[in-house]
Enzyme design. Structure first.
Site: not given
Ligand code: NAP
Length: 282
Positions: A11, A59-61, A100-101, A124, A128, A149
């Site tokens: 996203q 990321a693995y989220t 991440t937070d 997780y 991170k 978030w």
């Molecule tokens: N979502 C939250 O609320 C949140 C909060 C704080 C921080 N963050 C951080 O923000 C960043 C972006 O998060 P997001 O919400 O955009 O996450 P997301 O929608 O889950 O996107 C992560 C992407 O990484 C891909 N991915 C997973 N394993 C991979 C691998 N081995 N090699 C290459 N790509 C891989 C996923 O593919 P698949 O979908 O195919 O697995 C997905 O396209 C991350 O670093 C996360 O830790 C997120």
């Protein structure tokens, strides 16, 4: 500026791609073509793209899933972070690692500053924090941008989950004792684009301004969506999860704002903008 984004189908990745593609050359890669856990694939991609800046949004989220699959989580969030940072260093690019937070334990009662000491709880969160360390070790020109978030178009995020629940539930109970910084991926992507124009390498908090509980967040989501759903507050203890969550993980974006010269939007304004985008994309 020539930018390479790993995790470009996520996203945040999708909004990064939109923002960076409108400002210069931008290549985005994701699974299955490029696995950040594979150092050769990561390195080759960086050589081919010859970027000025690399952004690692892969990321693995799955925060709860990580508790029973620590190996995969660690491979992506720590080994992957290192491989991308090594690749950035070898092609002379600056690197942005999105974190991440949840690296914080939630014991503070005022917004977390970039210099506050991480104390992650849960697989997780630990991965991170270790990913941050790996980037700082492997690269010289690094930005670590912690966010929180997150919600963006097409994401499996809290906003979409609540809107989906509202379709079949006239009454919902939502946690009131978790407070954080809801953040729109578009605002974060724009802030990262401004940040990489500078050479002020370091740790930043990239979030929309303000704070709210999950309960207040849901009330705002339903109000803006025009949904008449009864929402009752409850405690996190009533919804046990595999991984612990910090009770308070509000991040302070002031350092980022100082460097970019741009104020982060207030969380309610950001949510309103997202709800409009959803309608346009529907
Ligand atoms: N979502 C939250 O609320 C949140 C909060 C704080 C921080 N963050 C951080 O923000 C960043 C972006 O998060 P997001 O919400 O955009 O996450 P997301 O929608 O889950 O996107 C992560 C992407 O990484 C891909 N991915 C997973 N394993 C991979 C691998 N081995 N090699 C290459 N790509 C891989 C996923 O593919 P698949 O979908 O195919 O697995 C997905 O396209 C991350 O670093 C996360 O830790 C997120």
């Amino acid at each position: 500026m020539n930018t390479l984004i790993y995790g470009a189908n996520g996203q945040l990745g999708r909004d990064l791609l939109r923002v960076f593609a409108s400002r210069g050359d931008c290549v985005g890669v994701d699974l299955p073509e490029v696995d950040v856990g594979d150092p050769e694939a990561v390195g080759k991609t960086a050589i081919d793209a010859a970027p000025d800046v690399i952004i690692n949004a892969a990321a693995y989220t799955d925060v709860d899933g990580a508790e029973s699959d620590a190996e995969t989580c660690w491979r992506v969030n720590v080994d992957g972070a290192r491989h991308v940072a090594v690749a950035a260093e070898s092609v002379g690019a600056a690197i942005v690692y999105v974190s991440t937070d949840y690296v914080f334990d939630g014991s503070k009662t005022t917004p977390y500053l970039p210099e506050d000491r991480p104390n992650p709880t849960g697989v997780y969160a630990e991965s991170k924090a270790a990913g941050e360390d790996a980037v700082m070790e492997a690269a010289t020109r690094w930005f670590i941008v912690r966010t929180a978030w997150l919600y963006g178009p097409g994401g499996n995020n809290f906003v979409e989950k609540m809107l989906a629940l509202a379709r079949n539930h006239p009454k919902l109970r939502v946690v009131e004792d978790e407070t954080g910084s809801p953040t729109h991926t578009k605002d974060l992507a724009e802030a990262i684009a401004a940040l990489v124009q500078t050479d002020a390498y370091g740790i930043y908090h990239g979030v929309n301004r303000g704070q709210c509980s999950r309960f207040a967040f849901v009330q705002a989501i339903f109000e803006m969506a025009g949904l008449d759903v009864s929402v009752q507050p409850c405690s996190a203890a009533e919804f046990p999860s595999a991984a612990p969550r910090p009770a308070y993980s509000v991040l302070d974006p002031a350092a980022l704002e100082r460097v970019t010269g741009e104020a982060m939007r207030e969380w309610r304004d950001a949510l309103r903008r997202y709800m409009q985008r959803r309608e346009e994309l529907a």
